[in-house]
Design an enzyme around this catalytic site. Structure first.
Site, PDB file in Angstrom:
ATOM      1  N   CYS A  43       0.820  -1.210   0.000  1.00 58.77           N
ATOM      2  CA  CYS A  43       0.000   0.000   0.000  1.00 58.77           C
ATOM      3  C   CYS A  43       0.853   1.258   0.000  1.00 58.77           C
ATOM      4  O   CYS A  43       0.657   2.154  -0.816  1.00 58.77           O
ATOM      5  CB  CYS A  43      -0.945   0.004   1.197  1.00 58.77           C
ATOM      6  SG  CYS A  43      -1.994   1.468   1.270  1.00 58.77           S
ATOM      7  N   CYS A  48      -1.542   1.617  -3.135  1.00 57.49           N
ATOM      8  CA  CYS A  48      -2.601   2.617  -3.082  1.00 57.49           C
ATOM      9  C   CYS A  48      -2.106   4.039  -2.825  1.00 57.49           C
ATOM     10  O   CYS A  48      -2.661   4.992  -3.375  1.00 57.49           O
ATOM     11  CB  CYS A  48      -3.653   2.219  -2.046  1.00 57.49           C
ATOM     12  SG  CYS A  48      -3.001   1.576  -0.503  1.00 57.49           S
ATOM     13  N   LYS A  51      -0.141   5.345  -6.021  1.00 61.56           N
ATOM     14  CA  LYS A  51      -1.117   5.341  -7.119  1.00 61.56           C
ATOM     15  C   LYS A  51      -2.118   6.476  -6.963  1.00 61.56           C
ATOM     16  O   LYS A  51      -2.459   7.156  -7.941  1.00 61.56           O
ATOM     17  CB  LYS A  51      -1.843   3.993  -7.157  1.00 61.56           C
ATOM     18  CG  LYS A  51      -2.818   3.842  -8.312  1.00 61.56           C
ATOM     19  CD  LYS A  51      -3.381   2.433  -8.347  1.00 61.56           C
ATOM     20  CE  LYS A  51      -4.080   2.090  -7.051  1.00 61.56           C
ATOM     21  NZ  LYS A  51      -4.591   0.702  -7.025  1.00 61.56           N
ATOM     22  N   TYR A 177      -9.760  -3.465 -10.418  1.00 56.91           N
ATOM     23  CA  TYR A 177      -9.598  -2.055 -10.059  1.00 56.91           C
ATOM     24  C   TYR A 177      -8.217  -1.540 -10.437  1.00 56.91           C
ATOM     25  O   TYR A 177      -8.075  -0.385 -10.845  1.00 56.91           O
ATOM     26  CB  TYR A 177      -9.893  -1.834  -8.576  1.00 56.91           C
ATOM     27  CG  TYR A 177      -8.854  -2.381  -7.617  1.00 56.91           C
ATOM     28  CD1 TYR A 177      -7.850  -1.561  -7.126  1.00 56.91           C
ATOM     29  CD2 TYR A 177      -8.885  -3.704  -7.201  1.00 56.91           C
ATOM     30  CE1 TYR A 177      -6.892  -2.039  -6.243  1.00 56.91           C
ATOM     31  CE2 TYR A 177      -7.934  -4.198  -6.330  1.00 56.91           C
ATOM     32  CZ  TYR A 177      -6.944  -3.370  -5.858  1.00 56.91           C
ATOM     33  OH  TYR A 177      -5.994  -3.866  -4.990  1.00 56.91           O
ATOM     34  N   GLU A 181      -7.792   1.702 -12.820  1.00 58.18           N
ATOM     35  CA  GLU A 181      -7.190   2.910 -12.249  1.00 58.18           C
ATOM     36  C   GLU A 181      -5.994   3.366 -13.074  1.00 58.18           C
ATOM     37  O   GLU A 181      -5.852   4.554 -13.390  1.00 58.18           O
ATOM     38  CB  GLU A 181      -6.795   2.648 -10.797  1.00 58.18           C
ATOM     39  CG  GLU A 181      -8.004   2.563  -9.871  1.00 58.18           C
ATOM     40  CD  GLU A 181      -7.665   2.173  -8.456  1.00 58.18           C
ATOM     41  OE1 GLU A 181      -8.514   2.361  -7.572  1.00 58.18           O
ATOM     42  OE2 GLU A 181      -6.542   1.680  -8.202  1.00 58.18           O
ATOM     43  N   HIS A 436     -26.931  21.993   0.583  1.00 63.38           N
ATOM     44  CA  HIS A 436     -27.096  22.492  -0.782  1.00 63.38           C
ATOM     45  C   HIS A 436     -26.204  23.702  -1.027  1.00 63.38           C
ATOM     46  O   HIS A 436     -26.055  24.546  -0.140  1.00 63.38           O
ATOM     47  CB  HIS A 436     -28.567  22.898  -0.999  1.00 63.38           C
ATOM     48  CG  HIS A 436     -28.848  23.414  -2.368  1.00 63.38           C
ATOM     49  ND1 HIS A 436     -28.946  22.582  -3.460  1.00 63.38           N
ATOM     50  CD2 HIS A 436     -29.031  24.678  -2.820  1.00 63.38           C
ATOM     51  CE1 HIS A 436     -29.202  23.319  -4.531  1.00 63.38           C
ATOM     52  NE2 HIS A 436     -29.255  24.598  -4.163  1.00 63.38           N
ATOM     53  N   GLU A 441     -26.057  15.737  -1.761  1.00 62.38           N
ATOM     54  CA  GLU A 441     -27.454  15.935  -1.378  1.00 62.38           C
ATOM     55  C   GLU A 441     -28.397  15.038  -2.164  1.00 62.38           C
ATOM     56  O   GLU A 441     -29.521  14.763  -1.731  1.00 62.38           O
ATOM     57  CB  GLU A 441     -27.853  17.402  -1.540  1.00 62.38           C
ATOM     58  CG  GLU A 441     -27.968  17.888  -2.977  1.00 62.38           C
ATOM     59  CD  GLU A 441     -28.406  19.339  -3.077  1.00 62.38           C
ATOM     60  OE1 GLU A 441     -29.451  19.671  -2.491  1.00 62.38           O
ATOM     61  OE2 GLU A 441     -27.694  20.131  -3.719  1.00 62.38           O
TER      62      GLU A 441
END
Length: 447
Positions: A43, A48, A51, A177, A181, A436, A441
């Site tokens: 990682c 990760c 990356k 993934y 990616e 908002h 939302e």
């Protein structure tokens, strides 16, 4: 006095190994850890973290274009790969140092050597012989290789962060993934990207409608997809590029080939069979709910067990094991409703059941969706639509799944995962006042 050199010895200095060593030492155990490469594991060092930094860097390609619609004049746009690569690798060095300092501050003895079992309590660590009462294997996983001639001509995610230059064209083999990616990264940075998958599906664990949206957007951005194309042979061209021949006879060529075809567990060469540690057919270490192997004093956490190959899961497994063994607080990891993300362009995030899984498992389900353009994309004239989906159990009205693709989807999903994990109902979600204007939302406005 103990009959062993250590109360607890951890093989592997990745996220799971570092966490279990640190927590055990915090409980007062004498702890040692062996890492043959660099502390931080996949990682931090080659996964990760670097990356995600590349993903941030790549996304500026779109941001600089969009900025003009917001009144900014950006002249002489250019990109220097070596600058990004240098800064990313320096950040990796910094984090590795932080991991190492954490272990040292907790008085964990770190050995920068390979550890191999001699018996259930004895390890050969470099040229040392070390004994331990309890041993945890946290050796992670490694990039998969093609089962065909010429596999050595492909690079993997281990090497991709060290490229001297960006390729003009790249073939990325895989449908998970990692493949998607890196497809987004290289495409944004200007490479011609072709994703080659051996089957007819991408991202099998993700909701079908969200994956379809990702493929649609990626195709518009110029990424090509080739399906049902397992490799028969990989050859090196005279100019340094690669030529791939599929089992169907199709020929594909590019400057570079990246293999992103799964991550088998790192169990080779540990001498596990002689010690009596059972492995699965895929070479993963077989463990029970408490991470105990078939040998009473040997445990395993993280990707090497192939339960769920995610860094936060490895960390929780390591933490639970240390608390159980040395903290007087036995607990196990709950694998239900684990959120996950694909940092594609735009990113995908999900938690809980997909629509298909819910229909198969629950029967009666209700699906709520919102299909919209983010406000930023509207002003930027970027015709890229987000898709949010909530899956609700008709009988209980509980939220059992959530899926989305769009800007900041993983950041939004982290909070939404709490609602799914807690079993909140659709009515409770609807009763929440919206913030908002935000993309998030939409989650409380679906009717």
């Amino acid at each position: 006095m103990s009959d062993y050199d250590y109360d607890y010895f951890v093989i592997g200095g990745g996220s799971g190994g570092v966490r279990t060593a640190r927590i055990a030492a915090g409980h007062g155990a004498k702890v040692g850890l062996a890492e043959e490469y660099r502390v931080g594991g996949t990682c931090v060092i080659r996964g990760c973290v670097p990356k995600k930094l590349l993903i941030y860097g790549a996304h500026f390609a779109e941001d600089l274009v969009d900025a003009e619609r917001f009144g900014w004049t950006v002249n002489d746009k250019s990109f220097d790969w070596q600058t990004l690569r240098k800064n990313v690798l320096e950040e990796v060095d910094r984090i590795e140092g932080a991991y190492t300092s954490t272990l040292e501050s907790h008085k964990v003895d770190v050995f920068h050597d390979r550890a191999v079992f001699q018996d259930a309590h004895t390890l050969k660590v470099g040229d040392r012989t070390i004994t331990a009462d309890k041993i945890c294997i946290a050796t992670g996983a490694r990039p998969g290789r093609f089962p065909c001639e010429g596999q050595e001509h492909a690079i993997t995610s281990n090497e991709v962060f060290h490229l001297e230059k960006l390729p003009d064209s790249i073939l990325i083999a895989g449908g998970g993934y990692i493949a998607n990616e890196f497809a987004g990264i290289f495409n944004e940075l200007g490479s011609k990207v072709t994703v080659v998958n051996r089957s007819d599906k991408l991202l099998r664990a993700y909701d079908h409608s969200v994956v379809e949206r990702m493929m649609h957007i990626a195709t518009i951005k110029g990424i090509e997809f080739v399906y049902n194309a397992p490799f028969a042979k990989v050859e090196k061209r005279e100019d340094g590029g690669v030529r791939v021949t599929t089992e169907g006879g199709e020929t594909l060529e590019a400057d570079l080939l990246l293999a992103a075809i799964g991550r088998p567990p790192n169990t080779d060469g540990l001498n596990l069979e002689d010690v009596g540690v059972d492995l699965t057919d895929k070479g993963a270490i077989r463990v029970d709910d408490a991470s105990r192997t078939s040998v009473d004093n040997i445990f395993a956490v993280g990707d090497v067990t192939d339960r769920v190959q995610l860094t936060p899961v490895a960390i929780r497994e390591g933490h639970a094991l240390a608390d159980t063994l040395f903290g007087g607080n036995p607990w196990t990891v709950d694998y239900d409703c684990i959120p996950s993300a694909v940092f594609s362009h735009p990113p995908i995030a999900q938690v809980g059941m997909t629509e298909a899984e819910a229909r198969d498992t629950l029967g009666g389900v209700e699906i709520y969706t919102s299909d919209f353009r983010a406000m930023k994309n509207v002003l930027a004239n970027r015709n890229e639509r987000s898709l949010y989906k909530l899956v609700v159990d008709s009988a209980t009205r509980k939220l059992v799944g959530a899926h989305m693709i769009g800007p900041d989807a993983p950041e939004i999903m982290q909070a939404l995962a709490i609602a799914v994990k807690a079993g909140l109902t659709k009515e409770q979600v609807d009763a929440t006042v919206a913030i908002h204007p935000t993309m998030a939302e939409e989650l409380v406005l679906m009717r």
